[in-house]
Motif scaffolding. Structure first.
Motif, PDB file in Angstrom:
ATOM      1  N   HIS A 102       0.788  -1.232   0.000  1.00  0.00           N
ATOM      2  CA  HIS A 102       0.000   0.000   0.000  1.00  0.00           C
ATOM      3  C   HIS A 102       0.826   1.291   0.000  1.00  0.00           C
ATOM      4  O   HIS A 102       0.591   2.164  -0.819  1.00  0.00           O
ATOM      5  N   SER A 103       1.768   1.432   0.894  1.00  0.00           N
ATOM      6  CA  SER A 103       2.497   2.699   1.033  1.00  0.00           C
ATOM      7  C   SER A 103       3.543   2.908  -0.060  1.00  0.00           C
ATOM      8  O   SER A 103       4.031   4.022  -0.219  1.00  0.00           O
ATOM      9  N   HIS A 104       3.895   1.853  -0.767  1.00  0.00           N
ATOM     10  CA  HIS A 104       4.970   1.844  -1.767  1.00  0.00           C
ATOM     11  C   HIS A 104       6.337   2.032  -1.115  1.00  0.00           C
ATOM     12  O   HIS A 104       7.342   2.129  -1.804  1.00  0.00           O
ATOM     13  N   LYS A 105       6.379   2.106   0.193  1.00  0.00           N
ATOM     14  CA  LYS A 105       7.625   2.360   0.935  1.00  0.00           C
ATOM     15  C   LYS A 105       8.140   1.051   1.539  1.00  0.00           C
ATOM     16  O   LYS A 105       7.451   0.431   2.355  1.00  0.00           O
ATOM     17  N   GLY A 120       7.735  -2.844  -0.957  1.00  0.00           N
ATOM     18  CA  GLY A 120       7.713  -1.631  -1.782  1.00  0.00           C
ATOM     19  C   GLY A 120       6.908  -1.900  -3.038  1.00  0.00           C
ATOM     20  O   GLY A 120       6.317  -2.957  -3.212  1.00  0.00           O
ATOM     21  N   SER A 121       6.868  -0.950  -3.909  1.00  0.00           N
ATOM     22  CA  SER A 121       6.100  -1.075  -5.144  1.00  0.00           C
ATOM     23  C   SER A 121       6.963  -1.652  -6.259  1.00  0.00           C
ATOM     24  O   SER A 121       8.080  -1.191  -6.486  1.00  0.00           O
ATOM     25  N   ALA A 122       6.396  -2.624  -6.968  1.00  0.00           N
ATOM     26  CA  ALA A 122       7.066  -3.163  -8.149  1.00  0.00           C
ATOM     27  C   ALA A 122       6.513  -2.532  -9.419  1.00  0.00           C
ATOM     28  O   ALA A 122       6.999  -2.788 -10.511  1.00  0.00           O
ATOM     29  N   GLY A 123       5.491  -1.702  -9.278  1.00  0.00           N
ATOM     30  CA  GLY A 123       4.837  -1.083 -10.427  1.00  0.00           C
ATOM     31  C   GLY A 123       5.284   0.352 -10.627  1.00  0.00           C
ATOM     32  O   GLY A 123       6.471   0.655 -10.514  1.00  0.00           O
ATOM     33  N   PRO A 124       4.337   1.247 -10.898  1.00  0.00           N
ATOM     34  CA  PRO A 124       4.685   2.648 -11.162  1.00  0.00           C
ATOM     35  C   PRO A 124       5.365   3.300  -9.956  1.00  0.00           C
ATOM     36  O   PRO A 124       4.996   3.037  -8.810  1.00  0.00           O
ATOM     37  N   ARG A 125       6.333   4.135 -10.234  1.00  0.00           N
ATOM     38  CA  ARG A 125       7.052   4.830  -9.166  1.00  0.00           C
ATOM     39  C   ARG A 125       6.130   5.863  -8.526  1.00  0.00           C
ATOM     40  O   ARG A 125       5.384   6.553  -9.193  1.00  0.00           O
ATOM     41  N   ARG A 126       6.184   5.944  -7.214  1.00  0.00           N
ATOM     42  CA  ARG A 126       5.431   6.938  -6.460  1.00  0.00           C
ATOM     43  C   ARG A 126       6.424   7.843  -5.757  1.00  0.00           C
ATOM     44  O   ARG A 126       7.290   7.373  -5.027  1.00  0.00           O
ATOM     45  N   LYS A 128       9.567   9.662  -4.902  1.00  0.00           N
ATOM     46  CA  LYS A 128      10.938   9.249  -5.214  1.00  0.00           C
ATOM     47  C   LYS A 128      11.267   7.919  -4.564  1.00  0.00           C
ATOM     48  O   LYS A 128      12.430   7.587  -4.377  1.00  0.00           O
ATOM     49  N   LEU A 129      10.221   7.147  -4.253  1.00  0.00           N
ATOM     50  CA  LEU A 129      10.430   5.855  -3.597  1.00  0.00           C
ATOM     51  C   LEU A 129      11.018   4.852  -4.578  1.00  0.00           C
ATOM     52  O   LEU A 129      10.746   4.902  -5.773  1.00  0.00           O
ATOM     53  N   PRO A 130      11.813   3.911  -4.060  1.00  0.00           N
ATOM     54  CA  PRO A 130      12.414   2.900  -4.941  1.00  0.00           C
ATOM     55  C   PRO A 130      11.370   1.921  -5.465  1.00  0.00           C
ATOM     56  O   PRO A 130      10.297   1.758  -4.887  1.00  0.00           O
ATOM     57  N   ILE A 131      11.708   1.275  -6.558  1.00  0.00           N
ATOM     58  CA  ILE A 131      10.924   0.179  -7.119  1.00  0.00           C
ATOM     59  C   ILE A 131      11.550  -1.109  -6.585  1.00  0.00           C
ATOM     60  O   ILE A 131      12.774  -1.264  -6.642  1.00  0.00           O
ATOM     61  N   GLY A 132      10.727  -2.023  -6.067  1.00  0.00           N
ATOM     62  CA  GLY A 132      11.356  -3.205  -5.493  1.00  0.00           C
ATOM     63  C   GLY A 132      10.428  -4.375  -5.279  1.00  0.00           C
ATOM     64  O   GLY A 132       9.207  -4.302  -5.460  1.00  0.00           O
ATOM     65  N   VAL A 133      11.041  -5.475  -4.873  1.00  0.00           N
ATOM     66  CA  VAL A 133      10.379  -6.721  -4.488  1.00  0.00           C
ATOM     67  C   VAL A 133      11.104  -7.243  -3.248  1.00  0.00           C
ATOM     68  O   VAL A 133      12.096  -6.670  -2.807  1.00  0.00           O
ATOM     69  N   GLY A 134      10.607  -8.347  -2.704  1.00  0.00           N
ATOM     70  CA  GLY A 134      11.254  -8.934  -1.540  1.00  0.00           C
ATOM     71  C   GLY A 134      11.372 -10.431  -1.670  1.00  0.00           C
ATOM     72  O   GLY A 134      10.661 -11.064  -2.461  1.00  0.00           O
TER      73      GLY A 134
END
Length: 152
Positions: A102-105, A120-126, A128-134
């Motif tokens: 949810h927070s993309h953080k 974090g978000s794997a989709g569109p950047r929100r 200046k948060l990073p794009i990522g997976v875990g």
């Protein structure tokens, strides 16, 4: 067991995210999926568990639960989209890991003996948060989590 974590794709499944998740034994999508084609792509990698996000409000997502309790070996995982909607006491419920999006953080912290993760978000950047997976590596009662920032 190796579990891939992905969240907030919002109908954008990046090749970098797919590459980072290759070789996992199971995948968890933590909501704001965007459409059934995202789920179909992820199911090609590994068995998939999914919760619905606040933006998954169309008919295709009606059957997707808002939260899940999953068990992998000796560990219990509780999955929901928005951590602010957590309505249980994870420690009292014997949950080892809480996974949210949810927070993309990205979040990786322990609270009261419970591991809290947000890949974090794997989709569109929100912002200046990073794009990522875990990735979660589970061995017996031991769990190791890694948050992966994708270079996109």
């Amino acid at each position: 067991m190796r579990i891939g974590l992905i969240a907030d794709t919002h109908n954008l499944l990046r090749t970098e995210a797919l590459a980072a998740l290759q070789g996992v034994d199971h995948l968890i999508h933590v909501g704001d999926i965007g459409g059934t084609q995202i789920l179909a792509e992820l199911e090609r990698i590994a068995p998939l568990s999914v919760v619905r996000g606040n933006n998954d409000d169309e008919a295709w997502a009606d059957a997707i639960p808002e939260n899940l309790t999953l068990r992998f070996g000796a560990l219990s995982l509780y999955v929901l989209h928005d951590l602010k909607q957590l309505a249980i006491d994870p420690r009292a419920e014997r949950i080892d890991v809480v996974i949210a999006g949810h927070s993309h953080k990205p979040l990786h912290e322990e609270r009261d003996g419970v591991l809290y993760l947000n890949p974090g978000s794997a989709g569109p950047r929100r912002f200046k948060l990073p794009i990522g997976v875990g990735i979660l590596d589970i061995e017996g009662r031991q769990v190791r989590a890694e948050l992966i920032t994708l270079q996109v």
